[in-house]
Write an enzyme that holds these catalytic residues in place. Structure first.
Site, short mmCIF file in Angstrom:
data_model
loop_
_atom_site.label_atom_id
_atom_site.label_comp_id
_atom_site.label_asym_id
_atom_site.label_seq_id
_atom_site.Cartn_x
_atom_site.Cartn_y
_atom_site.Cartn_z
N ASP A 125 0.86 -1.18 0.00
CA ASP A 125 0.00 0.00 0.00
C ASP A 125 0.89 1.23 0.00
O ASP A 125 2.12 1.12 0.17
CB ASP A 125 -0.94 0.00 1.22
CG ASP A 125 -2.28 0.68 0.92
OD1 ASP A 125 -2.26 1.86 0.51
OD2 ASP A 125 -3.33 0.05 1.11
N ASP A 170 -9.06 1.58 -6.08
CA ASP A 170 -9.62 2.89 -6.45
C ASP A 170 -10.31 2.76 -7.80
O ASP A 170 -9.68 2.37 -8.79
CB ASP A 170 -8.49 3.91 -6.52
CG ASP A 170 -9.00 5.35 -6.57
OD1 ASP A 170 -10.09 5.56 -7.14
OD2 ASP A 170 -8.30 6.24 -6.07
N GLU A 215 -16.44 -3.09 2.98
CA GLU A 215 -17.43 -3.85 2.24
C GLU A 215 -18.78 -3.85 2.95
O GLU A 215 -19.83 -3.73 2.32
CB GLU A 215 -16.95 -5.28 2.03
CG GLU A 215 -17.90 -6.14 1.22
CD GLU A 215 -17.36 -7.53 0.96
OE1 GLU A 215 -18.07 -8.31 0.29
OE2 GLU A 215 -16.25 -7.84 1.42
#
Length: 249
Positions: free
Chosen positions: A102, A152, A226
């Site tokens: 990340d 993204d 989610e």
């Protein structure tokens, strides 16, 4: 973020196989976020042993045995967020190693802190561009799986070139997988899901495990992100593909 372990100490003196040419288009945007005391402390304490920064270029691949202390099937998670998914899967499959990538420092700090609390020895983190990692540090056919969960969506049409699931990037993802290795993507953005399905289906080295979208595999935990998407009424799409031994006709 400081790096007290040099990247070249984590690489072996082996020349990687040739990789497809990649345009230098970033698939992420830098994010600023408040880092907690616990996350900062985890980075200070654990980064020298469990983390590294991805260089812009490197001539030698990652020395996995030195990074993890063993040679085990390696799962790459691209865009690990705050790390709930990768930590849950690492705890469930201790026979596999997990590398979480990340660009968000607080998220990487959170992954390190959770791994330490859970007593996990099979989780490592990398900061930087996952495509640079795949191109320069991951040898061909060396990954057990690649996970790309909720990347993204870059919703504006002029930004679609920045999506990580695009033909040139998918060719690189497929190259890194061993024959039979799994590429698993998930998104709650319907238009992006349709593009993912089209792009992944067109890659000669990949084959779909389902007719279209796949049901969520039991091994993929439902993250807070989610759960919010579902609560807001957005459908979640899973795409599960396997790497073929040779390009499909």
């Amino acid at each position: 973020m400081t790096t007290s372990t040099a990247t070249d100490a984590l690489t072996a003196d082996v020349v990687p196989a040739a990789t497809p040419p990649m345009p230098h288009v970033r698939t992420f945007k830098p994010r600023r976020g408040r880092i907690t005391t616990a996350q900062s402390a985890a980075i200070d304490r654990l980064w020298p042993r469990w983390g590294f920064e991805i260089p812009d270029s490197s001539a030698v691949p990652l020395a996995r045995a030195e990074l993890f202390g063993r040679e085990a099937p390696l799962v790459l998670e691209i865009g690990c967020g705050m790390g709930e998914a990768v930590i849950a899967m690492a705890a469930a499959t201790p026979e596999h190693d997990f590398l979480a990538v990340d660009v968000h420092t607080p998220g990487l700090g959170n992954v390190l802190a959770m791994a330490e609390r859970a007593g996990l020895s099979n989780v490592r983190v990398a900061a930087g561009d996952a495509l640079d990692l795949l191109r320069d540090l991951i040898p061909a056919q060396s990954l057990e799986a690649v996970h790309v969960y909720f990347p993204d969506p870059w919703p504006k049409a002029r930004h679609h070139k920045r999506r990580i699931i695009r033909p040139d990037a998918v060719a690189l993802l497929a190259r890194g997988l061993r024959p039979g290795g799994r590429l698993h993507c998930a998104t709650d953005w319907a238009e992006y899901a349709a593009q993912m399905l089209e792009v992944l289906s067109a890659e000669p080295l990949l084959r779909n495990t389902a007719e279209g979208y796949a049901p969520r595999p039991a091994h993929r935990p439902v993250t807070k992100f989610e759960a919010r998407a579902i609560q807001d009424g957005r459908e979640v799409f899973d795409l599960c593909f396997l790497r073929a031994a040779a390009p499909l006709a």
